[in-house]
Design a protein around this motif. Structure first.
Motif, mmCIF file in Angstrom:
data_model
loop_
_atom_site.group_PDB
_atom_site.id
_atom_site.type_symbol
_atom_site.label_atom_id
_atom_site.label_comp_id
_atom_site.label_asym_id
_atom_site.label_seq_id
_atom_site.Cartn_x
_atom_site.Cartn_y
_atom_site.Cartn_z
ATOM 1 N N SER A 65 0.834 -1.199 0.000
ATOM 2 C CA SER A 65 0.000 0.000 0.000
ATOM 3 C C SER A 65 0.872 1.253 0.000
ATOM 4 C CB SER A 65 -0.905 -0.002 1.242
ATOM 5 O OG SER A 65 -1.480 1.273 1.431
ATOM 6 N N TYR A 66 0.616 2.156 -0.934
ATOM 7 C CA TYR A 66 1.341 3.428 -0.976
ATOM 8 C C TYR A 66 1.083 4.219 0.297
ATOM 9 C CZ TYR A 66 2.345 8.289 -1.962
ATOM 10 O OH TYR A 66 2.802 9.577 -1.871
ATOM 11 N N ARG A 67 -0.142 4.271 0.741
ATOM 12 C CA ARG A 67 -0.486 5.044 1.940
ATOM 13 C C ARG A 67 0.217 4.489 3.173
ATOM 14 N NH1 ARG A 67 -5.158 4.755 -1.092
ATOM 15 N NH2 ARG A 67 -6.027 6.743 -1.723
ATOM 16 N N LEU A 68 0.252 3.155 3.297
ATOM 17 C CA LEU A 68 0.928 2.543 4.431
ATOM 18 C C LEU A 68 2.421 2.838 4.391
ATOM 19 C CD1 LEU A 68 0.899 0.760 6.944
ATOM 20 C CD2 LEU A 68 1.065 -1.230 5.430
ATOM 21 N N HIS A 70 3.919 5.352 2.963
ATOM 22 C CA HIS A 70 4.094 6.783 3.219
ATOM 23 C C HIS A 70 3.992 7.075 4.715
ATOM 24 C CE1 HIS A 70 3.990 11.063 2.336
ATOM 25 N NE2 HIS A 70 2.919 11.171 3.105
ATOM 26 N N THR A 71 3.008 6.488 5.375
ATOM 27 C CA THR A 71 2.819 6.687 6.812
ATOM 28 C C THR A 71 4.013 6.157 7.597
ATOM 29 O OG1 THR A 71 0.429 6.567 6.553
ATOM 30 C CG2 THR A 71 1.291 6.189 8.770
ATOM 31 N N LYS A 72 4.510 4.976 7.213
ATOM 32 C CA LYS A 72 5.688 4.405 7.884
ATOM 33 C C LYS A 72 6.910 5.297 7.695
ATOM 34 C CE LYS A 72 4.486 -0.505 7.731
ATOM 35 N NZ LYS A 72 4.839 -1.815 7.132
ATOM 36 N N GLN A 74 6.980 8.537 7.214
ATOM 37 C CA GLN A 74 6.800 9.735 8.036
ATOM 38 C C GLN A 74 7.095 9.425 9.502
ATOM 39 O OE1 GLN A 74 2.789 11.072 7.041
ATOM 40 N NE2 GLN A 74 3.669 12.805 5.922
ATOM 41 N N ALA A 75 6.652 8.273 9.970
ATOM 42 C CA ALA A 75 6.898 7.886 11.367
ATOM 43 C C ALA A 75 8.393 7.687 11.607
ATOM 44 C CB ALA A 75 6.137 6.606 11.698
ATOM 45 N N GLU A 76 9.088 7.099 10.649
ATOM 46 C CA GLU A 76 10.532 6.905 10.786
ATOM 47 C C GLU A 76 11.260 8.242 10.784
ATOM 48 O OE1 GLU A 76 11.677 4.234 7.653
ATOM 49 O OE2 GLU A 76 10.611 2.536 8.576
#
Length: 81
Positions: A65-68, A70-72, A74-76
């Protein structure tokens, strides 16, 4: 999401009217074999898939998933800061 027979028939009608006139883009997380969950009538489901795939291009983006992703990322970045 399950689509009732009338909704599936209306979608089929839209696809039929647009055939060879304009482009249609549809995104799905489900393979065509799983579309019977949405289009509960197997014959209507097959007809819709047939309309979409005739002279069409199928683009598979993979299972990630692109969204997943991207979220990971950002969190990193937030943890690194």
């Amino acid at each position: 999401m399950e689509l009732d027979r009338r909704g599936a028939e209306l979608l089929f009608q839209v696809l039929t009217e647009r055939e060879e006139k304009n482009s249609v883009a549809i995104a799905s997380n489900e393979s065509f074999s799983g579309w019977t969950k949405t289009f509960t009538d197997p014959r209507l489901c097959a007809a819709i898939v047939d309309r979409l795939t005739f002279n069409g291009a199928i683009i598979q983006s993979g299972t990630e998933s692109y969204r997943l992703a991207h979220t990971k990322a950002q969190a990193e970045q937030a943890q690194a800061s």
